[in-house]
Design an enzyme around this catalytic site. Structure first.
Site, PDB file in Angstrom:
ATOM      1  CB  CYS A  23       0.614  -5.147   1.693  1.00  0.00           C
ATOM      2  SG  CYS A  23      -0.690  -4.226   2.540  1.00  0.00           S
ATOM      3  CD  GLU A  46       3.887   5.865   6.674  1.00  0.00           C
ATOM      4  OE1 GLU A  46       3.563   6.985   6.248  1.00  0.00           O
ATOM      5  OE2 GLU A  46       3.615   4.802   6.090  1.00  0.00           O
ATOM      6  CB  SER A  97      -0.893  -0.011   1.246  1.00  0.00           C
ATOM      7  OG  SER A  97      -0.084  -0.178   2.394  1.00  0.00           O
TER       8      SER A  97
HETATM    9  N1  DGL Z   1       1.245  -2.244   4.553  1.00  0.00           N
HETATM   10  C1  DGL Z   1       0.117  -2.328   5.458  1.00  0.00           C
HETATM   11  C2  DGL Z   1       0.093  -3.714   6.114  1.00  0.00           C
HETATM   12  O1  DGL Z   1       1.074  -4.421   6.154  1.00  0.00           O
HETATM   13  C3  DGL Z   1       0.181  -1.245   6.518  1.00  0.00           C
HETATM   14  C4  DGL Z   1      -0.133   0.144   6.004  1.00  0.00           C
HETATM   15  C5  DGL Z   1      -1.566   0.308   5.538  1.00  0.00           C
HETATM   16  O2  DGL Z   1      -2.484   0.336   6.369  1.00  0.00           O
HETATM   17  O3  DGL Z   1      -1.753   0.385   4.334  1.00  0.00           O
HETATM   18  O4  DGL Z   1      -0.941  -4.113   6.576  1.00  0.00           O
END
Ligand code: DGL
Length: 276
Positions: free
Chosen positions: A75, A156, A13
């Site tokens: 992700c 972040e 994402s």
């Molecule tokens: N990359 C997402 C995950 O591993 C975290 C960031 C988001 O909420 O998009 O779930």
């Protein structure tokens, strides 16, 4: 082009998937990667499963246009709610992060109490609980799941060990500790950056980082030998794409990968929507 010279596609994402890419780069030195971060639409973790599936399809279609030979879904949220759709629709292997991390957690636990932390979407999908229960087979394993949405913005912000982050972690982890977990799955791409803080707070708990186990799974599925290498030449082995040219990308990429990366190419999101 022979199959092994085709790159491996990786998407997330946003920038969190770089914590998975780091392990891929460190352990698969002969591979090239195309990384797509959907920075225009991050976070996925608070969105509906239907929306995440739509976005995931568009990201996969983008990578397929780069002739990738496999897609690593770096992700947890996408792996939790859209892996089946992607596997049905993509002509190449699609590797998610949940199954490898769940397997590692089952192998690591001694007292059969496993904690899982992740985004709201990941936790409410129950994907980890289902995978752990299935992989534990006959063994009765208790899964204690906890959404930790505030960790993503804190990471972040670079607040990896700040008192605020500790306070938030204490609040989130208290019920898991009360349930006596001895293993904790870091079920979100951002959480491995909190490892130093989490291991100081939970010294007797095994922390499972999905990046390492997903890399081993990728190597196994593609029949690649794992080797260890440094991050030295890593940047030149990866093409970076983002859907929004946030000035933060390079800064966060340095934090996640520990190296300076080339500027990412910005992808037109409207084109991604229509050409998926
Ligand atoms: N990359 C997402 C995950 O591993 C975290 C960031 C988001 O909420 O998009 O779930």
């Amino acid at each position: 082009m022979s199959i092994s010279s085709r790159p491996i596609g990786v998407f997330d994402s946003g920038i969190g998937g770089l914590s998975v890419l780091k392990h891929l780069l460190l352990s698969l030195p002969n591979e090239r990667f195309v990384y797509l971060g959907d920075t225009a639409r991050v976070p996925y973790g608070n969105k509906s499963a239907e929306t995440v599936r739509t976005y995931a399809r568009q990201c996969a279609a983008f990578l397929l246009r780069h002739d990738v030979r496999a897609i690593v879904v770096a992700c947890n949220t996408v792996s939790a709610v859209a892996l089946d759709v992607l596997r049905d629709e993509c002509p190449v292997p699609v590797i998610g992060v949940i199954e490898p991390a769940a397997r590692e957690a089952v192998a690591a636990t001694r007292n059969s109490h496993i904690g899982v932390i992740g985004t709201r979407a990941t936790i409410s999908s129950n994907s980890y609980t289902k995978a752990i229960t299935r992989l534990a087979s006959e063994r009765a394993v208790m899964v204690h799941a906890q959404p930790c949405p505030l960790f993503v913005p804190l990471v972040e912000e670079g607040w990896l060990e700040s008192p605020v982050t500790r306070l938030v972690a204490d609040e989130y982890l208290r019920p898991l500790v009360a349930n006596g977990i001895d293993t904790l799955v870091l079920g979100c791409t951002h959480y491995p950056l909190l490892t130093p803080m989490l291991s100081s707070m939970l010294p007797d708990v095994a922390l499972i980082d999905c990046g390492a186990c997903t890399t081993a799974e990728t190597a196994k599925i593609l029949g690649i030998q794992m080797e260890s290498t440094s991050m030295q030449a890593a940047a030149s082995r990866t093409l970076f794409y983002v859907t929004d040219a946030s000035p933060n990308f390079s800064l966060l990429a340095r934090q996640f990968l520990g190296i300076v990366v080339n500027d990412p190419v910005t992808v037109d999101i409207d084109q991604m929507r229509t050409s998926s």
